[in-house]
Scaffold this motif. Sequence first.
Motif, PDB file in Angstrom:
ATOM      1  N   ASN A  13       0.739  -1.270  -0.002  1.00  0.00           N
ATOM      2  CA  ASN A  13      -0.164   0.010  -0.245  1.00  0.00           C
ATOM      3  C   ASN A  13       0.840   1.396   0.026  1.00  0.00           C
ATOM      4  O   ASN A  13       0.349   2.333   0.427  1.00  0.00           O
ATOM      5  CB  ASN A  13      -0.929  -0.012   1.209  1.00  0.00           C
ATOM      6  N   GLY A  14       2.054   1.068  -0.517  1.00  0.00           N
ATOM      7  CA  GLY A  14       2.879   2.314  -0.650  1.00  0.00           C
ATOM      8  C   GLY A  14       3.933   2.171   0.387  1.00  0.00           C
ATOM      9  O   GLY A  14       4.097   1.242   1.309  1.00  0.00           O
ATOM     10  N   TRP A  15       4.726   3.476   0.643  1.00  0.00           N
ATOM     11  CA  TRP A  15       6.040   3.525   1.315  1.00  0.00           C
ATOM     12  C   TRP A  15       5.643   4.357   2.521  1.00  0.00           C
ATOM     13  O   TRP A  15       6.611   4.592   3.454  1.00  0.00           O
ATOM     14  CB  TRP A  15       7.079   4.230   0.665  1.00  0.00           C
ATOM     15  N   TYR A  16       4.442   4.764   3.018  1.00  0.00           N
ATOM     16  CA  TYR A  16       4.208   5.225   4.479  1.00  0.00           C
ATOM     17  C   TYR A  16       4.531   4.253   5.392  1.00  0.00           C
ATOM     18  O   TYR A  16       4.040   3.037   5.212  1.00  0.00           O
ATOM     19  CB  TYR A  16       2.669   5.488   4.458  1.00  0.00           C
ATOM     20  N   ASP A  17       5.141   4.673   6.505  1.00  0.00           N
ATOM     21  CA  ASP A  17       5.685   3.716   7.486  1.00  0.00           C
ATOM     22  C   ASP A  17       4.570   2.767   7.909  1.00  0.00           C
ATOM     23  O   ASP A  17       4.768   1.735   8.276  1.00  0.00           O
ATOM     24  CB  ASP A  17       6.104   4.383   8.687  1.00  0.00           C
ATOM     25  N   TYR A  18       3.290   3.453   8.427  1.00  0.00           N
ATOM     26  CA  TYR A  18       2.422   2.474   8.763  1.00  0.00           C
ATOM     27  C   TYR A  18       1.666   1.483   7.850  1.00  0.00           C
ATOM     28  O   TYR A  18       0.862   0.529   8.484  1.00  0.00           O
ATOM     29  CB  TYR A  18       1.152   3.299   9.377  1.00  0.00           C
ATOM     30  N   VAL A  19       2.039   1.421   6.402  1.00  0.00           N
ATOM     31  CA  VAL A  19       1.541   0.356   5.529  1.00  0.00           C
ATOM     32  C   VAL A  19       2.851  -0.427   5.126  1.00  0.00           C
ATOM     33  O   VAL A  19       2.563  -1.586   4.604  1.00  0.00           O
ATOM     34  CB  VAL A  19       0.831   0.958   4.634  1.00  0.00           C
ATOM     35  N   LEU A  20       4.022   0.068   5.429  1.00  0.00           N
ATOM     36  CA  LEU A  20       5.252  -0.829   4.958  1.00  0.00           C
ATOM     37  C   LEU A  20       5.509  -1.750   6.050  1.00  0.00           C
ATOM     38  O   LEU A  20       6.442  -2.150   6.481  1.00  0.00           O
ATOM     39  CB  LEU A  20       6.297   0.260   4.763  1.00  0.00           C
ATOM     40  N   VAL A  21       4.583  -2.618   6.194  1.00  0.00           N
ATOM     41  CA  VAL A  21       4.655  -3.780   7.256  1.00  0.00           C
ATOM     42  C   VAL A  21       4.138  -5.327   6.607  1.00  0.00           C
ATOM     43  O   VAL A  21       2.887  -4.919   6.064  1.00  0.00           O
ATOM     44  CB  VAL A  21       3.846  -3.391   8.379  1.00  0.00           C
ATOM     45  N   SER A  22       4.738  -6.128   6.734  1.00  0.00           N
ATOM     46  CA  SER A  22       4.525  -7.334   6.159  1.00  0.00           C
ATOM     47  C   SER A  22       3.837  -7.471   4.693  1.00  0.00           C
ATOM     48  O   SER A  22       2.909  -8.178   4.379  1.00  0.00           O
ATOM     49  CB  SER A  22       3.175  -8.050   7.320  1.00  0.00           C
ATOM     50  N   SER A  23       4.578  -6.585   4.031  1.00  0.00           N
ATOM     51  CA  SER A  23       4.328  -6.869   2.589  1.00  0.00           C
ATOM     52  C   SER A  23       4.909  -8.132   1.745  1.00  0.00           C
ATOM     53  O   SER A  23       4.170  -8.808   1.077  1.00  0.00           O
ATOM     54  CB  SER A  23       4.689  -5.584   1.639  1.00  0.00           C
ATOM     55  N   HIS A  24       6.088  -8.349   2.305  1.00  0.00           N
ATOM     56  CA  HIS A  24       6.881  -9.736   1.717  1.00  0.00           C
ATOM     57  C   HIS A  24       7.546 -10.304   3.191  1.00  0.00           C
ATOM     58  O   HIS A  24       8.618 -10.319   3.057  1.00  0.00           O
ATOM     59  CB  HIS A  24       7.751  -9.409   0.824  1.00  0.00           C
ATOM     60  N   PRO A  25       6.653 -10.697   4.243  1.00  0.00           N
ATOM     61  CA  PRO A  25       7.361 -11.149   5.318  1.00  0.00           C
ATOM     62  C   PRO A  25       8.150 -12.758   5.041  1.00  0.00           C
ATOM     63  O   PRO A  25       7.294 -13.151   4.422  1.00  0.00           O
ATOM     64  CB  PRO A  25       6.239 -11.408   6.525  1.00  0.00           C
ATOM     65  N   SER A  26       9.100 -12.795   5.667  1.00  0.00           N
ATOM     66  CA  SER A  26       9.916 -14.135   5.850  1.00  0.00           C
ATOM     67  C   SER A  26       8.880 -15.017   6.475  1.00  0.00           C
ATOM     68  O   SER A  26       8.111 -14.920   7.414  1.00  0.00           O
ATOM     69  CB  SER A  26      11.253 -14.122   6.194  1.00  0.00           C
ATOM     70  N   ILE A  27       8.870 -16.194   5.996  1.00  0.00           N
ATOM     71  CA  ILE A  27       8.041 -17.445   6.645  1.00  0.00           C
ATOM     72  C   ILE A  27       8.331 -17.554   8.075  1.00  0.00           C
ATOM     73  O   ILE A  27       7.428 -17.649   9.028  1.00  0.00           O
ATOM     74  CB  ILE A  27       8.104 -18.741   5.748  1.00  0.00           C
ATOM     75  N   ASP A  28       9.475 -17.677   8.500  1.00  0.00           N
ATOM     76  CA  ASP A  28      10.000 -17.943   9.614  1.00  0.00           C
ATOM     77  C   ASP A  28       9.656 -16.781  10.761  1.00  0.00           C
ATOM     78  O   ASP A  28       9.808 -16.981  12.092  1.00  0.00           O
ATOM     79  CB  ASP A  28      11.645 -18.300   9.955  1.00  0.00           C
TER      80      ASP A  28
END
Length: 234
Positions: free
Chosen positions: A158-173
């Motif tokens: 959802n863009g580069w704003y801090d509060y949406v730059l979360v868990s866009s491509h999280p590692s499985i572990d």
Amino acid sequence: MQMFFNDNFVCLFMVSGRFSRSMMLFEEANRYVAGGVHSNFRYREPHPIYFSRARGSRIWDVDGNEYIDCVINMGACILGHGYPKVVDAVKDALDYGLTVGLEPDIGVEVSKQLSRMIPSAESVRFSNTGTEAVMHAIHIARGFTGRYKIAKLEGGYNGWYDYVLVSSHPSIDKAGPPDEPVPIPESAGLARGVAENVVIIPFNNIEATERIISNHRDELAAIIVEPVMVNSGC
């Protein structure tokens, strides 16, 4: 030879040696551009492709290779590259002045048309980028509700704003259980406390999503959704 252009397919051709000009440009770009590219999406091993022109559904790179463009500028060029009516409209706009820092008269007409076409768009405000639009929406939601947390889909971009730059491509572990994902910052340098104020909901799991939203219903200012998660393989 024609090639399809998408994020993975091009990489299959880049070992053939037909990209010498792109390779030279990337080497030069690394001297002046941070990371050699102006968007991380454009980087691919062993180097990005530099295009020279585009028309309709086709792209030509600086080495003369021709592609069928399956990306269409992340969907922005839905009519194809250089669509005549769009080109003519842009040329006409240039004759009247591109920007003056004041409200353009055509902005009223475009806003009116969007409100007619999109039933939920009762009012409209334009922004330069998707990131800015998301920032505006989150600020409005927080101001209206008096709440602070944001819920977003795991894997959604959802863009580069801090509060949406979360868990866009999280590692499985690190991502946590499939039905109870945990917020993972996508980059160093985000504001402190960002992850604690973002609730992650799993994609395509209605039962888990309903449960998570219900558990946080008194804290959530908004839920942001990327319906087709193009950056995550959909």
